[in-house]
Motif scaffolding. Structure first.
Motif, PDB file in Angstrom:
ATOM      1  N   UNK A  43       0.863  -1.118   0.075  1.00  0.00           N
ATOM      2  CA  UNK A  43       0.175   0.028   0.035  1.00  0.00           C
ATOM      3  C   UNK A  43       0.909   1.176  -0.057  1.00  0.00           C
ATOM      4  N   UNK A  44       0.429   2.453  -0.044  1.00  0.00           N
ATOM      5  CA  UNK A  44       1.222   3.552   0.194  1.00  0.00           C
ATOM      6  C   UNK A  44       2.135   3.675   1.086  1.00  0.00           C
ATOM      7  N   UNK A  45       1.841   3.428   2.257  1.00  0.00           N
ATOM      8  CA  UNK A  45       2.728   3.465   3.508  1.00  0.00           C
ATOM      9  C   UNK A  45       3.879   2.353   3.126  1.00  0.00           C
ATOM     10  N   UNK A  46       3.564   1.327   2.793  1.00  0.00           N
ATOM     11  CA  UNK A  46       4.611   0.508   2.396  1.00  0.00           C
ATOM     12  C   UNK A  46       5.703   0.934   1.584  1.00  0.00           C
ATOM     13  N   UNK A  47       5.190   1.220   0.363  1.00  0.00           N
ATOM     14  CA  UNK A  47       6.051   1.888  -0.548  1.00  0.00           C
ATOM     15  C   UNK A  47       6.746   3.133  -0.203  1.00  0.00           C
ATOM     16  N   UNK A  48       6.007   3.992   0.506  1.00  0.00           N
ATOM     17  CA  UNK A  48       6.800   5.259   0.942  1.00  0.00           C
ATOM     18  C   UNK A  48       7.966   4.850   1.809  1.00  0.00           C
ATOM     19  N   UNK A  60       8.045  -4.664  -9.615  1.00  0.00           N
ATOM     20  CA  UNK A  60       8.341  -3.665 -10.675  1.00  0.00           C
ATOM     21  C   UNK A  60       6.873  -3.558 -11.532  1.00  0.00           C
ATOM     22  N   UNK A  61       6.312  -4.524 -11.903  1.00  0.00           N
ATOM     23  CA  UNK A  61       4.896  -4.129 -12.390  1.00  0.00           C
ATOM     24  C   UNK A  61       4.131  -3.596 -11.634  1.00  0.00           C
ATOM     25  N   UNK A  62       3.871  -4.021 -10.587  1.00  0.00           N
ATOM     26  CA  UNK A  62       2.779  -3.650  -9.549  1.00  0.00           C
ATOM     27  C   UNK A  62       3.212  -2.042  -9.407  1.00  0.00           C
ATOM     28  N   UNK A  63       4.260  -1.580  -8.916  1.00  0.00           N
ATOM     29  CA  UNK A  63       4.806  -0.080  -8.985  1.00  0.00           C
ATOM     30  C   UNK A  63       4.711   0.627 -10.214  1.00  0.00           C
ATOM     31  N   UNK A  64       4.876   0.034 -11.347  1.00  0.00           N
ATOM     32  CA  UNK A  64       4.913   0.708 -12.527  1.00  0.00           C
ATOM     33  C   UNK A  64       3.367   1.045 -12.900  1.00  0.00           C
ATOM     34  N   UNK A  65       2.404   0.141 -12.569  1.00  0.00           N
ATOM     35  CA  UNK A  65       0.954   0.464 -12.779  1.00  0.00           C
ATOM     36  C   UNK A  65       0.633   1.370 -11.824  1.00  0.00           C
TER      37      UNK A  65
END
Length: 147
Positions: free
Chosen positions: A9-14, A130-135
């Motif tokens: 989710x946004x927090x994990x990515x951040x 990579x695919x998830x983050x690109x989307x």
């Protein structure tokens, strides 16, 4: 390594972004550069050492989402530091020898950090991430009207 994977989710990515960025900024700080400057230098280096000024502004703004004015300020910092210079024959900016040296050195050091951070993660996991983050990036850019 974490044994229970959190849902992305946004927090994990951040958290991943800011942790890795803090390591990169440590490298850049040792060399007297900022994160924003490194993004601009990367664009010029990847373009072969020379890029149209307006393309540079657009590319860096697309990455950083800071606005043209802020990007132009970063470019002027790089010109003032003699890391970029105007090409007198065109509207292009090019890396100086000092700019190329800074880019090469900080890229090598950040590649070592990347190798450490991604070591042991299976290629298929990296590809899926990579695919998830690109989307996610594509969707966010569409919402921003920058896609």
């Amino acid at each position: 390594m974490t044994t229970t994977a959190p849902t992305v989710n946004g927090r994990v990515v951040a958290l991943a972004h800011y942790s890795a960025r803090a390591l990169l900024e440590g490298v850049l700080e040792r060399h007297g550069a900022t994160f924003q400057q490194s993004v601009a230098l990367r664009v010029v280096a990847v373009a072969g050492g020379s890029v149209d000024r307006e393309e540079l502004v657009a590319d860096v703004d697309s990455s950083l989402k800071t606005g043209d004015s802020a990007v132009r300020g970063v470019i002027e910092e790089l010109v003032a530091a003699k890391l970029l210079e105007p090409d007198p024959a065109a509207t292009r900016l090019r890396l100086t020898d000092a700019g190329r040296e800074l880019w090469d050195r900080t890229s090598a050091e950040s590649a070592e950090i990347g190798a450490l951070l991604y070591a042991g993660i299976p290629a298929e996991d990296l590809a899926a991430a990579g695919r998830v983050l690109a989307l996610v990036t594509e969707r966010a850019n569409a919402e921003l009207g920058t896609g």
